[in-house]
Design a protein around this motif. Sequence first.
Motif, PDB file in Angstrom:
ATOM      1  N   LEU A  61      13.786  -4.131   1.107  1.00  0.00           N
ATOM      2  CA  LEU A  61      13.070  -4.095  -0.164  1.00  0.00           C
ATOM      3  C   LEU A  61      13.800  -3.184  -1.143  1.00  0.00           C
ATOM      4  N   PRO A  62      13.586  -3.358  -2.426  1.00  0.00           N
ATOM      5  CA  PRO A  62      14.150  -2.411  -3.395  1.00  0.00           C
ATOM      6  C   PRO A  62      13.727  -0.991  -3.052  1.00  0.00           C
ATOM      7  N   ASP A  63      14.591  -0.035  -3.345  1.00  0.00           N
ATOM      8  CA  ASP A  63      14.346   1.369  -2.994  1.00  0.00           C
ATOM      9  C   ASP A  63      12.982   1.841  -3.487  1.00  0.00           C
ATOM     10  N   GLY A  64      12.232   2.445  -2.576  1.00  0.00           N
ATOM     11  CA  GLY A  64      10.950   3.039  -2.924  1.00  0.00           C
ATOM     12  C   GLY A  64       9.742   2.172  -2.614  1.00  0.00           C
ATOM     13  N   MET A  65       9.946   0.869  -2.417  1.00  0.00           N
ATOM     14  CA  MET A  65       8.799  -0.017  -2.227  1.00  0.00           C
ATOM     15  C   MET A  65       8.136   0.157  -0.858  1.00  0.00           C
ATOM     16  N   GLU A  66       8.899   0.545   0.147  1.00  0.00           N
ATOM     17  CA  GLU A  66       8.326   0.696   1.489  1.00  0.00           C
ATOM     18  C   GLU A  66       7.294   1.821   1.544  1.00  0.00           C
ATOM     19  N   LYS A  67       7.362   2.738   0.604  1.00  0.00           N
ATOM     20  CA  LYS A  67       6.421   3.869   0.613  1.00  0.00           C
ATOM     21  C   LYS A  67       5.030   3.469   0.121  1.00  0.00           C
ATOM     22  N   THR A  68       4.941   2.333  -0.567  1.00  0.00           N
ATOM     23  CA  THR A  68       3.650   1.933  -1.149  1.00  0.00           C
ATOM     24  C   THR A  68       3.291   0.505  -0.753  1.00  0.00           C
ATOM     25  N   LEU A  69       3.578   0.111   0.469  1.00  0.00           N
ATOM     26  CA  LEU A  69       3.379  -1.267   0.901  1.00  0.00           C
ATOM     27  C   LEU A  69       1.931  -1.730   0.781  1.00  0.00           C
TER      28      LEU A  69
END
Length: 555
Positions: A366-374
């Motif tokens: 995923l684009p950077d940072g998106m995994e933190k707010t799934l």
Amino acid sequence: MLILPNCNNRTTLQQMFRYRLVQSLFVLLGVFPSPGFGEIQDRFQKVDSPFMTLIRPDSPYAKEKISLYPSWAEPFLQDYLRYEPSTKGRVSTQCSFSKGGQHNFSLEVRDIQGHLQSCEEELDVGYGDIFSNTYRTMMLRLSPETHPMARYVLFHLPNGVRVKGFLGLKDSDRPRPLVILRAGIFSNVTEFLPERFLFLQLFEQSQFHFLILESSSGNEFIARNQKIAFGGFDEGIQNFQIARQLQNPKEPMSKYIHSVHLSGISMGGHSVFFSALLNEVNRDKNKKVFSSFLAFCPLVNMRDTFDYQLSQGVLPYIVSYWFQKRLPSAHLLLPQAKDKNFMQSLMDYLGAQYQGPLSYEQSIRLPDGMEKTLNKYWIENDFWKFSKKIETPFLIFATRKDPLVPFLLNSGRIQNKYLDLSDMVSVVELKRGYHCSLPGEYDMYQMADLYHYHILNQSQGYEPQYKEYDVELSVVLRAQSDLSYDFQWDGRSPTVFINFGKKKASGVKIELPTDSSGALLSYFQPMNKSILSRYLRQNLKLSPKGDRLKMRLFY
């Protein structure tokens, strides 16, 4: 149909072997039609796999169709009110985008806009009002269940997610571009109406294979998966998973695919943008899953658009009523939702209860940072905060007048650089029509030429095949002469009679050898004159010169 467990990239060879063994036994027992049942049936059986399962008539997935329009709308959707697109044409025209098989200009937006403006009189086939626009878009005659070259399929994605599609295959073995279309809001592939014109333009009138995927906001998807999670974030992941796996050499369908091109309409267009971002993030040694993108009146800013619709006086109540009627399965999952505020209740539910993308797997970057707010629905669907990098050609067609997906909130923001994407993303602003009602205002064939050229231009290494004819004319042929077609099939060679004007005696006859009729032969068995006429109207290019007529048929 053989019901399979969820299959993903970790499907074992043992599972594959068991599946094929049981399938073969079923064929021997006569439960399934044998591979020799017919050329078209055989072609679809060849691409059947644990990942993309062919939905047979006895499958429970074949019986999902439920009429989802309010009862008062049913009389207006009957077949006797539907119409066939006109196949009337002329020998040649100054405003044709494609003359003699050669395109008139490079695919620059300024050239397209100029072409549409200078040829407005010829391209404009509508009356300019929203009612006739809606009729000509929604009421095209098409019977998916009986289409000679298309079948329903079911994709088995990670986490048990199942997505239904409608797959169209041309009748030749050579690899062709595959165009995938993500349907708009509420659309099921067993009952898609607003998308029908694109099925005609991007499949029946084209040289391409075609796959339309249901909307995750459709009632069938929600009922089948027992979950609510729609929008570009979820659908973008699903688009990417399906396209990537279909090109896997282990997948039977892969040998028929030259390249994959993703398109979307309305809410389905939102997923095309996120798939485009995934296309860059997951690039493998300069190889991309998608070769190009095409969007029609796409949703670009999801939250802003929904907030706008909810602020328009009585409109939210009308929209909520429509939501409720189109999504009875969602209503069952949300019994606390009030009918008059159903749309708002649905948005609140997604904001509070969203657990993350339904089919997500770690193999997708995923684009950077998106995994933190799934699990943050509105944050993830506002994916422009994380990335704006799109380096694959992306062409957008959007009408200036759009009461559902307002132009200035969506495509207009890309056009005026408020949402500054790369130069690869271009917006063609259409002055006429209302929200994707393009058949109501613009010539079906010339617009299809634009779409085809965009796709062919990005299908590197693919050479369209064509057959040339040079015949003698018995009459002087004028550029403005009307065209019509008749057909004959003797079981060996299909024959086409091209008539000029009203006198059939002034026409010419050409034969289509069976080994070069890759996109036509199946329509002769049984004869489908409507589809054949549309294909020839689109792909047979005529160049009269004195007493000779040169023709080039693309197939």
